[in-house]
Motif scaffolding. Structure first.
Motif, PDB file in Angstrom:
ATOM      1  N   UNK A  50     -11.823  -0.040  -2.715  1.00  0.00           N
ATOM      2  CA  UNK A  50     -11.284   1.206  -3.261  1.00  0.00           C
ATOM      3  C   UNK A  50      -9.806   1.346  -3.228  1.00  0.00           C
ATOM      4  N   UNK A  51      -9.076   0.172  -2.913  1.00  0.00           N
ATOM      5  CA  UNK A  51      -7.567   0.303  -2.996  1.00  0.00           C
ATOM      6  C   UNK A  51      -6.906  -0.194  -4.102  1.00  0.00           C
ATOM      7  N   UNK A  52      -5.975   0.527  -4.446  1.00  0.00           N
ATOM      8  CA  UNK A  52      -5.407   0.205  -5.735  1.00  0.00           C
ATOM      9  C   UNK A  52      -3.856   0.301  -5.616  1.00  0.00           C
ATOM     10  N   UNK A  53      -3.024  -0.513  -6.426  1.00  0.00           N
ATOM     11  CA  UNK A  53      -1.572   0.070  -6.450  1.00  0.00           C
ATOM     12  C   UNK A  53      -1.391   1.256  -7.301  1.00  0.00           C
TER      13      UNK A  53
ATOM     14  N   UNK B 298       7.778   4.133  -6.904  1.00  0.00           N
ATOM     15  CA  UNK B 298       7.617   3.137  -7.488  1.00  0.00           C
ATOM     16  C   UNK B 298       6.092   3.033  -7.985  1.00  0.00           C
ATOM     17  N   UNK B 299       5.600   2.840  -9.190  1.00  0.00           N
ATOM     18  CA  UNK B 299       4.323   2.946  -9.519  1.00  0.00           C
ATOM     19  C   UNK B 299       4.085   1.634 -10.612  1.00  0.00           C
ATOM     20  N   UNK B 300       2.681   1.314 -10.478  1.00  0.00           N
ATOM     21  CA  UNK B 300       2.257   0.016 -11.006  1.00  0.00           C
ATOM     22  C   UNK B 300       1.072   0.224 -11.943  1.00  0.00           C
ATOM     23  N   UNK B 301       1.170  -0.514 -13.315  1.00  0.00           N
ATOM     24  CA  UNK B 301       0.074  -0.652 -14.145  1.00  0.00           C
ATOM     25  C   UNK B 301      -0.040  -1.812 -14.746  1.00  0.00           C
TER      26      UNK B 301
END
Length: 370
Positions: A184-187, A213-216
């Motif tokens: 259940x963990x995501x960036x 900062x974000x991630x995709x």
């Protein structure tokens, strides 16, 4: 030394004898003259002039053994001898000090005519400068800065933001999951989870701005990057309306691009706001003239006259309920934007890769940014 009151023959006090004093002075002068450096000179002074076992010091201790009528004359002889030895020491001290200083000037000489080996001054990264500038705008309006973890739980990143596990909006985020994938963990795909944490941790009303900062899972190209910065804001209070959102974003747009520019809200959709809108600001380069006069093209706005800045809207009641806020009493608005996109528009940067390539020449023109 004789006991107190004992009559002493002056001839028995040898250390105060004129010949003995002269011999002590001669020995002191010879030792001082032979000293080759300051350390040796200090040792000679201790041995002959001031040390506890120095002959002149021992001679002074014998003054008390002389009859009263002999003490004055013996004291004068002793003082004259000690002054002579001290004068020899002072002279040699000046000589050795001058020699040492001359050696230091030669050995530690610095050629000031050589060019200095200085490193070129750098500059703050344009994204850092822009983020601080925008944060200052909202802090001046009374907002607080909120931060959160970059490895986030699915509940904060999606479910609390009105995106259930089967919500179609999840596919648009191209999420990067942290192994094991069922943890259940995501960036985090946006900084909106920080808003959820702010509503859970802070007392109402809440006014926060959330840079980060974000991630995709995007393929890097001229306008996309798997790692990018965002700046989001949230206001939850009693009586918040769309008019408050419009006024806040108008102040923000003018601080970013300059005063005198018009703004508009276009209807849009986001799972966590209802109603939702896209914020457009009048092109700061052509002032909208490119859209009215096609013969005057503008590459900043692609001849549209408007620049899209980011999304916004009123916080969906489901989001408020997920954080324990009563939507019947409280309302709020949220907004967000990409820092790279804002910097590219503001500074006419054509490649998002320029922000991460590490070429110091790219950042130098931004050194004057506040």
């Amino acid at each position: 030394m004789p006991a107190p009151g004992e009559t002493v023959d002056p001839s028995r006090v040898h250390a105060l004898d004129p010949d003995q004093l002269a011999a002590a002075v001669a020995a002191a002068r010879e030792s001082i003259r032979a000293a080759a450096d300051l350390d040796a000179l200090a040792a000679a002074r201790t041995a002959h002039v001031q040390g506890a076992a120095a002959p002149l010091v021992l001679a002074r201790r014998e003054l008390g053994a002389l009859p009263r009528e002999e003490r004055a004359d013996a004291g004068r002889r002793h003082n004259a001898a000690r002054a002579e030895a001290q004068a020899a020491y002072d002279t040699r001290l000046a000589e050795l000090t001058a020699e040492r200083d001359a050696c230091v000037l030669v050995e530690e000489r610095v050629d000031v005519t050589l060019p200095a080996a200085r490193r070129r001054r750098g500059a703050r990264h344009p994204l850092s400068s822009l983020s601080d500038r925008l944060v200052d705008v909202f802090v001046a309006m009374g907002y607080e800065v909120a931060e959160g973890p970059e490895v986030e739980h699915d509940w904060f990143n999606f479910e609390a933001l009105n995106m259930a596990p089967d919500h179609p909006a999840r596919s648009e985020h191209d999420t990067l999951y942290v192994e094991p994938t069922d943890s259940g963990r995501v960036l985090r795909t946006h900084t909106s989870p920080v808003q959820i944490r702010a509503l859970l941790d802070r007392p109402l009303p809440v006014y926060v701005v959330c840079p980060g900062r974000t991630y995709r899972n995007d393929t890097i190209d001229a306008t996309h990057s798997p790692v990018f910065g965002q700046l989001e804001g949230l206001a939850v209070d009693e009586g918040i309306t769309m008019a408050d959102l419009r006024g806040t974003l108008e102040v923000f747009a003018q601080e970013l691009f300059g005063s005198g520019l018009s703004t508009r809200l276009r209807p849009s959709f986001f799972p966590f706001t209802e109603p939702s809108a896209e914020l457009d600001v009048q092109c700061f380069a052509c002032r909208g003239e490119a859209a009215r006069q096609p013969r005057q093209p503008c590459r900043v706005c692609s001849d549209e006259g408007w620049i899209e800045i980011g999304g916004c809207g009123m916080v969906d009641p489901n989001v408020l309920r997920a954080t324990g806020v009563d939507p019947a009493r409280y309302s709020g608005f949220a907004f967000g934007m990409g820092l790279e996109r804002a910097a590219m528009i503001r500074h006419d940067v054509r490649e998002i890769r320029d922000f991460v390539d590490g070429d110091v020449r790219f950042g130098l023109p931004f050194g004057i940014e506040v």
